[in-house]
Scaffold this motif. Structure first.
Motif, PDB file in Angstrom:
ATOM      1  N   ASN A  61       0.849  -1.188   0.000  1.00 49.08           N
ATOM      2  CA  ASN A  61       0.000   0.000   0.000  1.00 49.08           C
ATOM      3  C   ASN A  61       0.887   1.240   0.000  1.00 49.08           C
ATOM      4  N   PRO A  62       1.105   1.874  -1.164  1.00 44.81           N
ATOM      5  CA  PRO A  62       1.971   3.060  -1.202  1.00 44.81           C
ATOM      6  C   PRO A  62       1.278   4.342  -0.783  1.00 44.81           C
ATOM      7  N   GLY A  63      -0.025   4.292  -0.500  1.00 38.77           N
ATOM      8  CA  GLY A  63      -0.776   5.498  -0.188  1.00 38.77           C
ATOM      9  C   GLY A  63      -0.597   5.969   1.240  1.00 38.77           C
ATOM     10  N   ALA A  64      -1.287   7.070   1.561  1.00 41.24           N
ATOM     11  CA  ALA A  64      -1.174   7.690   2.882  1.00 41.24           C
ATOM     12  C   ALA A  64      -2.282   7.252   3.829  1.00 41.24           C
ATOM     13  N   SER A  65      -3.196   6.382   3.367  1.00 35.33           N
ATOM     14  CA  SER A  65      -4.288   5.895   4.213  1.00 35.33           C
ATOM     15  C   SER A  65      -4.260   4.371   4.270  1.00 35.33           C
ATOM     16  N   GLU A  66      -4.803   3.824   5.340  1.00 43.17           N
ATOM     17  CA  GLU A  66      -4.857   2.374   5.475  1.00 43.17           C
ATOM     18  C   GLU A  66      -5.746   1.774   4.390  1.00 43.17           C
ATOM     19  N   ALA A  67      -5.327   0.622   3.865  1.00 42.13           N
ATOM     20  CA  ALA A  67      -6.122  -0.108   2.882  1.00 42.13           C
ATOM     21  C   ALA A  67      -6.701  -1.359   3.531  1.00 42.13           C
ATOM     22  N   ARG A  68      -7.986  -1.586   3.322  1.00 39.54           N
ATOM     23  CA  ARG A  68      -8.651  -2.804   3.782  1.00 39.54           C
ATOM     24  C   ARG A  68      -8.969  -3.645   2.560  1.00 39.54           C
ATOM     25  N   VAL A  69      -8.516  -4.892   2.580  1.00 46.74           N
ATOM     26  CA  VAL A  69      -8.576  -5.741   1.395  1.00 46.74           C
ATOM     27  C   VAL A  69      -9.409  -6.980   1.690  1.00 46.74           C
ATOM     28  N   GLN A  70     -10.361  -7.262   0.804  1.00 48.24           N
ATOM     29  CA  GLN A  70     -11.197  -8.448   0.907  1.00 48.24           C
ATOM     30  C   GLN A  70     -10.742  -9.471  -0.130  1.00 48.24           C
ATOM     31  N   VAL A  71     -10.538 -10.725   0.307  1.00 46.08           N
ATOM     32  CA  VAL A  71     -10.078 -11.798  -0.570  1.00 46.08           C
ATOM     33  C   VAL A  71     -11.275 -12.601  -1.061  1.00 46.08           C
ATOM     34  N   LYS A  72     -11.341 -12.818  -2.375  1.00 45.31           N
ATOM     35  CA  LYS A  72     -12.359 -13.663  -2.982  1.00 45.31           C
ATOM     36  C   LYS A  72     -11.681 -14.755  -3.805  1.00 45.31           C
ATOM     37  N   VAL A  73     -12.301 -15.923  -3.815  1.00 48.71           N
ATOM     38  CA  VAL A  73     -11.809 -17.055  -4.586  1.00 48.71           C
ATOM     39  C   VAL A  73     -12.530 -17.103  -5.926  1.00 48.71           C
ATOM     40  N   ILE A  74     -11.759 -17.327  -6.999  1.00 49.74           N
ATOM     41  CA  ILE A  74     -12.323 -17.380  -8.350  1.00 49.74           C
ATOM     42  C   ILE A  74     -12.394 -18.837  -8.803  1.00 49.74           C
ATOM     43  N   THR A  75     -13.577 -19.290  -9.188  1.00 44.85           N
ATOM     44  CA  THR A  75     -13.755 -20.603  -9.790  1.00 44.85           C
ATOM     45  C   THR A  75     -14.451 -20.420 -11.139  1.00 44.85           C
ATOM     46  N   LYS A  76     -14.693 -21.523 -11.828  1.00 50.96           N
ATOM     47  CA  LYS A  76     -15.374 -21.428 -13.113  1.00 50.96           C
ATOM     48  C   LYS A  76     -16.810 -20.937 -12.966  1.00 50.96           C
ATOM     49  N   GLU A  77     -17.399 -21.166 -11.790  1.00 49.84           N
ATOM     50  CA  GLU A  77     -18.804 -20.819 -11.602  1.00 49.84           C
ATOM     51  C   GLU A  77     -19.043 -19.495 -10.903  1.00 49.84           C
ATOM     52  N   SER A  78     -18.072 -19.013 -10.092  1.00 52.86           N
ATOM     53  CA  SER A  78     -18.374 -17.828  -9.292  1.00 52.86           C
ATOM     54  C   SER A  78     -17.110 -17.193  -8.720  1.00 52.86           C
ATOM     55  N   GLU A  79     -17.319 -16.026  -8.116  1.00 57.03           N
ATOM     56  CA  GLU A  79     -16.318 -15.348  -7.282  1.00 57.03           C
ATOM     57  C   GLU A  79     -16.957 -15.168  -5.912  1.00 57.03           C
ATOM     58  N   PHE A  80     -16.331 -15.677  -4.861  1.00 54.60           N
ATOM     59  CA  PHE A  80     -16.973 -15.631  -3.548  1.00 54.60           C
ATOM     60  C   PHE A  80     -15.925 -15.426  -2.459  1.00 54.60           C
ATOM     61  N   SER A  81     -16.382 -14.920  -1.327  1.00 50.00           N
ATOM     62  CA  SER A  81     -15.542 -14.730  -0.153  1.00 50.00           C
ATOM     63  C   SER A  81     -15.751 -15.910   0.795  1.00 50.00           C
ATOM     64  N   PRO A  82     -14.734 -16.729   1.044  1.00 52.18           N
ATOM     65  CA  PRO A  82     -14.886 -17.839   1.994  1.00 52.18           C
ATOM     66  C   PRO A  82     -15.269 -17.324   3.375  1.00 52.18           C
ATOM     67  N   ALA A  83     -16.039 -18.116   4.090  1.00 49.43           N
ATOM     68  CA  ALA A  83     -16.544 -17.686   5.395  1.00 49.43           C
ATOM     69  C   ALA A  83     -15.423 -17.385   6.373  1.00 49.43           C
ATOM     70  N   ASP A  84     -14.287 -18.093   6.261  1.00 53.83           N
ATOM     71  CA  ASP A  84     -13.199 -17.899   7.212  1.00 53.83           C
ATOM     72  C   ASP A  84     -12.090 -17.011   6.669  1.00 53.83           C
ATOM     73  N   ALA A  85     -12.371 -16.253   5.634  1.00 50.80           N
ATOM     74  CA  ALA A  85     -11.378 -15.334   5.072  1.00 50.80           C
ATOM     75  C   ALA A  85     -11.536 -13.962   5.718  1.00 50.80           C
ATOM     76  N   ASP A  86     -10.590 -13.590   6.557  1.00 50.10           N
ATOM     77  CA  ASP A  86     -10.648 -12.307   7.241  1.00 50.10           C
ATOM     78  C   ASP A  86     -10.208 -11.167   6.322  1.00 50.10           C
ATOM     79  N   GLU A  87     -10.705  -9.994   6.619  1.00 47.06           N
ATOM     80  CA  GLU A  87     -10.265  -8.800   5.909  1.00 47.06           C
ATOM     81  C   GLU A  87      -8.805  -8.513   6.240  1.00 47.06           C
ATOM     82  N   ILE A  88      -8.021  -8.130   5.217  1.00 47.80           N
ATOM     83  CA  ILE A  88      -6.599  -7.830   5.398  1.00 47.80           C
ATOM     84  C   ILE A  88      -6.430  -6.319   5.497  1.00 47.80           C
ATOM     85  N   ARG A  89      -5.733  -5.880   6.516  1.00 42.05           N
ATOM     86  CA  ARG A  89      -5.450  -4.450   6.683  1.00 42.05           C
ATOM     87  C   ARG A  89      -3.984  -4.176   6.354  1.00 42.05           C
TER      88      ARG A  89
END
Length: 452
Positions: free
Chosen positions: A265-293
């Motif tokens: 994160n080269p910026g001057a503010s904190e970045a909050r990042v959400q991880v999603k998994v990509i499959t052939k059928e969808s893009e989704f956030s796993p239930a146990d995937a925490d937000e990355i700060r």
């Protein structure tokens, strides 16, 4: 009153010098009043697009077992290409030309050959696209420790010196590395910087390379050397051209392995990042995937091995990262003793092309921003078409297509949408090459006088 009293005073006549002293300032003021500055609207005209007539590719020095360079033209145009480094020579380009060379290679195409000029260096489970020198790029997830270390390589394709400044970000913020400030690379030379020697640390780092003078081909060689009987492997770490709030990390291969995502994160503010998994059928956030700060001006490293081995991520083709601030990102995978990287690429909205290494390969498509169609064409070394297929693009779904083993050039055309794409190469091992928009035009700036 006498005639003497009515006599007038003598009048002094003005000479030429006195007349000029009065007239010149008046004329100058009048001339300046007629001059007006150009309108602001006219001073911000965009550059003009013109057909590309010259293109320079820089292929990095070889790693052990990667002594082959392939050059081609995406449109099958034939002609002579000039190599400038390591020696002046001429190569006849008719289809795909493969040559064995271990030193850095600089090749230049002119005229009709320039548009669509592409190249790749490849070998044992490693590959790197030959790239046009760029003024700015990011390398995220580099190491400077005994078990994970990286080497920065700078290649000057021109005769004059080039200068680069490299900013280093770590978990605690910017890292002061004097050896990477104002680096001057002499003409025609290659300079290497082993990060473990100049900034030893076990932290994951990010490099921001800005070329302030001349041109440079920039690449990073990444190594893993685990203790005991662990993995020992190396591969090139692809660059990211710019930061973004959405990143698609495509190309995971089919093996289970250790997976580490690194964010900068080269910026001057904190970045909050959400991880999603990509499959052939969808893009989704796993239930146990925490937000990355990610703190301002720093990097953050997350081990995703357990997440990617879970049932929810089975059949994953990649990751999608959504951030509140622009970031850079990479996913490092060590599977079966082999190192590979998935790096955030750029969206392809019209056309992309790659020179293909020999061996098995798959095209991965994801991140469509609308309903559209992607058509890929594969040609062999003689320029003969050996595969063509249309792939539907839809938001939220992905595709993974097996390509012919004897393919030499991959040409991808996208219509009515935009998408992210990557080429998986292997086995043996795995290497991933992100695709980007194929440059077909050059840009000429609009330059005019400031006064009229």
């Amino acid at each position: 009153m006498t005639d003497r009293s009515r006599r007038s005073l003598p009048v002094r006549r003005l000479g030429p010098l006195e007349i000029l002293a009065v007239l010149v300032p008046l004329l100058t003021v009048a001339a300046l009043a007629l001059v007006r500055p150009i309108d602001d609207a006219d001073s911000t005209r965009p550059p003009t697009d013109v057909p590309l007539t010259r293109a320079t590719l820089v292929c990095p020095p070889a790693l052990p077992g990667t002594g082959t360079v392939a050059l081609a033209n995406a449109d099958g145009t034939t002609g002579d290409v000039t190599t400038r480094i390591p020696a002046e020579d001429t190569v006849s380009l008719d289809g795909t030309v493969r040559t064995g060379i271990k030193k850095a290679l600089v090749a230049q195409a002119e005229g009709e050959l320039a548009a669509g000029f592409i190249g790749v260096r490849y070998g044992d489970a490693a590959a790197s696209s030959c790239a046009v020198p760029r003024p700015e790029q990011w390398f995220t997830g580099v190491g400077a420790a005994p078990e994970h270390f990286s080497t920065l390589e700078l290649v000057n394709p021109d005769g004059g010196p080039a200068v680069a400044d490299v900013t280093v970000l770590g978990p605690s913020g910017p890292v002061d590395v004097p050896a990477l400030r104002g680096v001057t690379v002499p003409g025609g030379r290659t300079m290497r910087f082993a990060l473990a020697d100049i900034v030893p640390t076990r932290d994951e780092l990010a490099l921001h390379v800005v070329v302030s003078r001349g041109r440079l081909g920039v690449d990073v060689v990444d190594h893993v050397d685990e203790l005991g009987r662990g993995a020992r492997s190396r591969d090139w770490l692809p660059s990211q051209g710019e930061t973004g709030t959405t990143a698609y990390l495509l190309g995971l291969g089919g093996k289970v392995g250790d997976r580490t995502v690194v964010l900068a994160n080269p910026g001057a503010s904190e970045a909050r990042v959400q991880v999603k998994v990509i499959t052939k059928e969808s893009e989704f956030s796993p239930a146990d995937a925490d937000e990355i700060r990610v703190a301002p001006g720093s990097t953050e490293t997350v081990d995703l091995t357990e997440l990617m081995e879970g049932k929810a991520a089975r059949g994953a083709l990649g990751l999608r990262l959504d951030a509140t601030q622009p970031v850079t990102a990479s996913l490092r995978t060590v599977a079966g003793g082999d190192l590979s990287h998935a790096v955030a690429g750029s969206r392809v909205s019209a056309r992309a092309s790659l020179a293909m290494p020999r061996g098995p390969s798959r095209l991965v498509l994801a991140g469509a921003n609308g309903v559209g169609v992607a058509t890929y064409v594969v040609t062999d070394e003689d320029g003969k078409e050996i595969a063509r297929e249309r792939v539907e693009l839809k938001p939220g779904v992905a595709s993974r297509v097996k390509l012919p083993r004897d393919g030499a050039v991959l040409d991808l055309m996208v219509e009515r949408s935009g998408a992210f794409a990557a080429l998986e190469i292997g086995p043996p091992g795995l290497t991933v090459l992100p695709l980007s928009e194929l440059p077909l035009d050059g840009r000429v700036p609009s330059v005019r006088p400031a006064l009229r």
